[in-house]
Scaffold this motif. Structure first.
Motif, PDB file in Angstrom:
ATOM      1  N   GLU A   1       0.864  -1.175   0.000  1.00 21.21           N
ATOM      2  CA  GLU A   1       0.000   0.000   0.000  1.00 21.21           C
ATOM      3  C   GLU A   1       0.906   1.233   0.000  1.00 21.21           C
ATOM      4  O   GLU A   1       1.648   1.445   0.945  1.00 21.21           O
ATOM      5  CB  GLU A   1      -0.911   0.004   1.233  1.00 21.21           C
ATOM      6  CG  GLU A   1      -1.906  -1.141   1.267  1.00 21.21           C
ATOM      7  CD  GLU A   1      -2.806  -1.082   2.489  1.00 21.21           C
ATOM      8  OE1 GLU A   1      -2.700  -0.104   3.243  1.00 21.21           O
ATOM      9  OE2 GLU A   1      -3.598  -2.017   2.689  1.00 21.21           O
ATOM     10  N   ASN A   2       0.814   1.982  -1.129  1.00 18.53           N
ATOM     11  CA  ASN A   2       1.688   3.160  -1.310  1.00 18.53           C
ATOM     12  C   ASN A   2       3.156   2.769  -1.198  1.00 18.53           C
ATOM     13  O   ASN A   2       3.980   3.500  -0.627  1.00 18.53           O
ATOM     14  CB  ASN A   2       1.357   4.246  -0.287  1.00 18.53           C
ATOM     15  CG  ASN A   2      -0.071   4.745  -0.422  1.00 18.53           C
ATOM     16  OD1 ASN A   2      -0.587   4.873  -1.536  1.00 18.53           O
ATOM     17  ND2 ASN A   2      -0.703   5.030   0.707  1.00 18.53           N
ATOM     18  N   GLY A   3       3.465   1.604  -1.785  1.00 18.27           N
ATOM     19  CA  GLY A   3       4.854   1.147  -1.824  1.00 18.27           C
ATOM     20  C   GLY A   3       5.344   0.524  -0.548  1.00 18.27           C
ATOM     21  O   GLY A   3       6.503   0.135  -0.466  1.00 18.27           O
ATOM     22  N   VAL A   4       4.471   0.376   0.465  1.00 19.20           N
ATOM     23  CA  VAL A   4       4.884  -0.192   1.750  1.00 19.20           C
ATOM     24  C   VAL A   4       4.129  -1.499   1.993  1.00 19.20           C
ATOM     25  O   VAL A   4       2.919  -1.587   1.744  1.00 19.20           O
ATOM     26  CB  VAL A   4       4.606   0.800   2.900  1.00 19.20           C
ATOM     27  CG1 VAL A   4       5.020   0.186   4.240  1.00 19.20           C
ATOM     28  CG2 VAL A   4       5.331   2.107   2.662  1.00 19.20           C
ATOM     29  N   ASP A   5       4.855  -2.531   2.479  1.00 19.15           N
ATOM     30  CA  ASP A   5       4.208  -3.797   2.799  1.00 19.15           C
ATOM     31  C   ASP A   5       3.362  -3.656   4.058  1.00 19.15           C
ATOM     32  O   ASP A   5       3.869  -3.260   5.124  1.00 19.15           O
ATOM     33  CB  ASP A   5       5.254  -4.900   3.016  1.00 19.15           C
ATOM     34  CG  ASP A   5       5.890  -5.352   1.709  1.00 19.15           C
ATOM     35  OD1 ASP A   5       5.210  -5.249   0.679  1.00 19.15           O
ATOM     36  OD2 ASP A   5       7.049  -5.812   1.739  1.00 19.15           O
ATOM     37  N   ARG A   6       2.054  -3.964   3.908  1.00 14.76           N
ATOM     38  CA  ARG A   6       1.128  -3.927   5.045  1.00 14.76           C
ATOM     39  C   ARG A   6       0.556  -5.330   5.261  1.00 14.76           C
ATOM     40  O   ARG A   6       0.312  -6.067   4.303  1.00 14.76           O
ATOM     41  CB  ARG A   6      -0.026  -2.960   4.790  1.00 14.76           C
ATOM     42  CG  ARG A   6       0.416  -1.536   4.464  1.00 14.76           C
ATOM     43  CD  ARG A   6       0.921  -0.822   5.699  1.00 14.76           C
ATOM     44  NE  ARG A   6       1.178   0.586   5.427  1.00 14.76           N
ATOM     45  CZ  ARG A   6       1.744   1.422   6.293  1.00 14.76           C
ATOM     46  NH1 ARG A   6       2.110   0.975   7.492  1.00 14.76           N
ATOM     47  NH2 ARG A   6       1.953   2.698   5.971  1.00 14.76           N
TER      48      ARG A   6
END
Length: 907
Positions: free
Chosen positions: A309-314
């Motif tokens: 999500e937005n380049g970040v792993d969630r």
């Protein structure tokens, strides 16, 4: 009451005047009170309905729209009308199992249901708002208003194997009740994530070298993915109905897009770790554990449960699905270490583990039964317990065994202290460490319980027995338990039911305390109904299938009131090994007072027909009419042919009848012999000319018996009494029903007058060879001749089976006429029926004088000839050949009641 809810119901009952003022036609507080009452009634019905399906195993078979609401039919044959008077019928919604199309009241809508819940955890089932149906749009992920109007104040949505009732509660607020529509339906699953959440990092790493490992997971190869233990991540789920087998279903974790997480979800009964493991949870609670599937590798474990999500792993949020149907909100998270975090894992140092995890808690006390232990450290890949040295001998003696991290402790080991165990742990770095923990075995203060089939007992007599079907409760014992329990260790308690003791009433508060027939009043039997030998070292309880409890000679109760003696109770049979309880067998028992028909039945030899007993009317003291009820009821017999009770039956209930003047009468003190039925001026006999007529011949009464006394509260005495339903007693004269029959070669014909002797011959012969005139009365038959009608002949004592008094003997006396009181007990007079133009003259002759020594030989000869002639039958003289008529025998009993018997005759 919710007045807003009522407004829609009451609006149609209001009138608007021309000035805009509401004019009430009546007091609507009455309507409100009535609706309040109906809503309370709905609450009671729903409570009963939910109880049946959640614990009783029932399910809904049909939902119908009826005036005022809904009708729910249940598999046990009952139905519930959930209605409020004055409101429209409810709506029923069905979602097709195959296509998913939604139908309202049988009409397809063109809308299709989605499965499970919304991302917010809400049900996607249709609902009513503002009078219209709303349907979930899978494309927009939101509910949309349809053109379908809802009717009524209740509706039901049937989807898959369950139905959701939407109906107001007692406050008028809409509520949802989910019910199964099949025996295997899951209606609800509650699971609040506490372990599968963000921050519960699952440790993992790669093995740096090959490892030889004796644990369950086997040897490890260099570079192999090692995942930290997942046993610490067990969640708890509760299902409804409680009988639902969650462990037999396909369980998955799915995200909002329907994609399943790469794990296997395993459900095990929360109460399965007992001395008798079960496949299904008894309380509806299940432990949920996860296992990584084969797609998880060292290369993807860090990101397999995340989404960018937005380049970040969630972390992805999952919902728990059962057989593809989402049953929870999207709140579950599988949180693994990142690559960077996995590189920081350190080897577990020796001796760092000092305690184990038992049922989610740190401790050193192991319960009885089978328990899965764990170590607390998250970075442990695998572990096992081993007893070594003296500890191994101590564990073997106590019967304690281990398999990996699973420990099984028999009841015989209860209370064992200071048992050293070695824990071998292989962590995610590939390092093996050893740890010594000291374990204590819990005491057997409370044994695990198991219920068996209920028993019904009717209190009838002391010393009675009842049998308990124990099923497989003993067969489920392990060998160590079965061989360590002896007869004296099988005890009962007085929890809610019988206190079984071997002495007098002690300070107990059980509804019953019964002195046992012996110290050991319980006999155990196998499936062949053979007694099981429980004494000696080789005694094995596992063959026991039933227990027979024989009650003693006293019934005593600790209850304050007799009202508490009867009802539903629990008898607990406790199995003990030494001082340690192994198992408690709970037996539901219903105790009730018997009915009269449980102990007594109508005597088959008495004159019963259609609940009416017919008996002869005889004289009592003072020449008063009396009825005998002796032995008309007898005790039933048990399976061994023994009478159930010896208690005598009495007739203390009121005897009611109406005399011939129309006066209703009651005899409040009737006895076994009714006694004087003409007391208090009651008229049952009516004078008719020279005789009497029985004008009243039916009486109604009840029979009763006191069968048992129970001492309660140390001083009170309760008498167990049984009373029969009301029955009718029919009285008749001794001679009522008497008839004359003339036989010829066994066939009944008109009586024949002999042309030479003018005699109607008396009965001779038997069966098909019978000839002559007979008097039939009851089950007896006698020859009609002068000798049998004379009091001076030894043959006058006739054994007649008179209805009402079995085997009664009576004496009849010839009399010249029937005026006045009978000369003896009964009188019989022979005559011809003149109204039918009977011809001839009938004579019974004169009884001969008794022989005397002074009469002379001629007198004796004459008397003997006269007796001989009269003994040959009834004489009819003055007849010409072919003439005849009707012979009448008139009877006058000892009460003066006259009856007759007739037969046709011809010369």
């Amino acid at each position: 009451m919710n007045k807003k809810f009522l407004s829609a119901i009451l609006f149609g009952a209001l009138m608007v005047s021309s000035t805009g003022t509401f004019v009430s036609c009546k007091d609507y507080d009455d309507d409100i009170d009535e609706i309040n009452k109906e809503l309370t009634d709905i609450k009671s019905k729903l409570s009963d309905l939910e109880s049946k399906v959640t614990t009783g195993g029932a399910y809904v078979t049909k939902i119908e729209s009826v005036e005022g609401g809904l009708k729910v039919s249940v598999s046990d044959g009952t139905s519930y009308n959930l209605t409020i008077a004055g409101t429209p019928a409810g709506s029923t919604v069905v979602i097709d199992k195959t296509t998913g199309e939604i139908s309202i009241d049988g009409t397809p809508t063109g809308f299709f249901a989605t499965t499970g819940t919304t991302p917010q955890g809400e049900s996607t089932a249709p609902y009513v708002k503002d009078g219209f149906w709303y349907f979930y749009d899978d494309a927009t992920k939101a509910f949309v208003k349809s053109e379908y109007k809802a009717s009524g104040n209740a509706w039901a949505v049937q989807k898959g194997d369950s139905v959701v009732l939407h109906i107001p509660n007692e406050a008028g607020v809409m509520q949802e009740i989910t019910l199964p529509t099949s025996s295997s339906a899951l209606t609800a699953l509650n699971a609040t994530p506490s372990k599968w959440t963000s921050g519960k990092n699952i440790a993992w790493s790669k093995a740096g070298a090959d490892v030889t490992w004796a644990g369950k997971k086997g040897n490890v190869a260099a570079g192999q993915l090692l995942i930290g233990q997942l046993s610490n991540l067990v969640e708890v789920a509760e299902v409804s109905p409680k009988s639902y087998d969650l462990g037999a279903q396909e369980l998955t974790l799915v995200d909002v897009e329907g994609k399943a997480a790469p794990v296997k979800v395993v459900a095990t009964p929360q109460d399965a770790e007992s001395t008798a493991p079960r496949a299904v949870s008894m309380n509806g609670k299940w432990n949920l554990s996860i296992e990584m599937n084969e797609t998880i590798t060292a290369d993807n474990i860090a990101t397999a449960f995340t989404k960018k999500e937005n380049g970040v792993d969630r972390n992805v949020k999952y919902a728990l699905a059962v057989n593809g149907t989402v049953m929870t909100g999207y709140a579950f998270v599988i949180d693994t270490q990142t690559d960077a975090e996995s590189k920081t894992n350190k080897a577990l140092s020796d001796k760092s583990i000092t305690s184990v995890v038992i049922d989610g808690e740190d401790g050193n006390t192991v319960p009885l039964g089978t328990t899965i232990l764990a170590v607390k450290e998250d970075n442990v890949y695998d572990s096992y317990i081993k007893f070594e040295g003296l500890a191994a001998s101590k564990a073997e003696k106590a019967g304690i065994t281990v398999d990996g991290m699973t420990m099984t402790v028999p009841a015989t080991a209860a209370g064992v202290q200071g048992l050293e165990a070695t824990i071998y742990a292989l962590d995610v770095t590939g390092h093996i460490s050893t740890h010594t923990v000291t374990l204590n075995i819990a005491s057997a203060t409370e044994a695990p319980s198991e219920s068996v089939s209920p028993v019904d007992i009717k209190i009838i007599k002391t010393g009675q027995s009842f049998t308990i079907d124990l099923g497989d409760t003993f067969a489920n014992l392990d060998a160590n338990q079965a061989l360590s329990i002896n007869e004296s260790a099988l005890t009962t308690n007085n929890k809610d039911f019988f206190a079984l003791t071997d002495d007098a009433l002690s300070a107990q508060n059980a509804p019953y305390e019964v002195c046992l027939a012996s110290v050991n009043g319980i006999v155990y039997k196998n499936e062949k109904d053979e007694e099981v030998n429980l004494t000696g070292a080789s005694a094995d309880l596992r063959s026991i299938k039933k227990a027979v409890i024989t009650l003693g000679s006293d019934y005593k109760s600790g209850t304050e009131s007799p009202a508490n003696m009867f009802g539903s109770f629990t008898l607990t049979l406790t199995l003990k090994a030494g001082e340690n309880a192994v198992k408690a067998i709970e037996i539901p028992v219903t105790v009730e007072e018997p009915a009269f028909g449980d102990l007594y039945e109508q005597n088959e030899y008495a004159a019963w027909a259609d609940n009416t007993y017919t008996t002869a009317l005889v004289k009592a003291v003072g020449n008063k009419p009396s009825i005998s009820l002796e032995n008309i009821f007898v005790s039933k017999k048990d399976a061994n042919g023994t009478a159930i009770t010896s208690a005598s039956v009495s007739y203390t209930e009121k005897v009611t009848y109406t005399d011939y003047d129309g006066k209703a009468a009651e005899n409040k003190n009737a006895t076994a012999l009714f006694g004087d039925l003409s007391a208090s001026g009651v008229k049952i006999l009516k004078d008719v000319d020279n005789g009497k007529e029985l004008a009243v011949n039916t009486f109604k009464t009840k029979a009763s018996a006191e069968i048992l006394e129970i001492q309660y509260n140390t001083s009170g005495t309760y008498k167990v009494k049984v009373t029969s339903p009301e029955f009718t007693v029919k009285a008749k004269s001794v001679f009522e029903g008497a008839s004359l029959v003339y036989y010829k070669a066994g066939a009944s014909v008109d009586a024949i007058v002999n042309t030479e002797t003018d005699m109607i011959a008396p009965l001779t012969g038997a069966a098909e060879k019978r000839n002559g005139l007979a008097l039939k009365l009851g089950d007896s038959e006698m020859a009609v001749n002068f000798a049998n009608l004379s009091a001076d002949n030894a043959a006058t004592d006739q054994n007649y089976n008179v209805q009402g008094k079995l085997g009664q003997k009576f004496t009849v006396t010839k009399q010249a006429n029937l005026s006045g009181t009978p000369a003896s007990t009964y009188a019989i007079y022979a005559s011809l029926d003149e109204s039918e133009n009977s011809f001839g003259t009938v004579t019974m002759g004169t009884p001969p004088d008794k022989y005397t020594t002074t009469s002379g030989d001629a007198t004796k000869k004459q008397a003997a000839q006269q007796a001989e002639n009269n003994a040959t039958g009834i004489k009819v003289t003055g007849l010409e050949e072919g003439q005849g008529g009707t012979l009448v025998l008139t009877f006058k009993d000892e009460l003066g009641i006259i009856t007759t018997a007739t037969v046709k005759y011809k010369k």
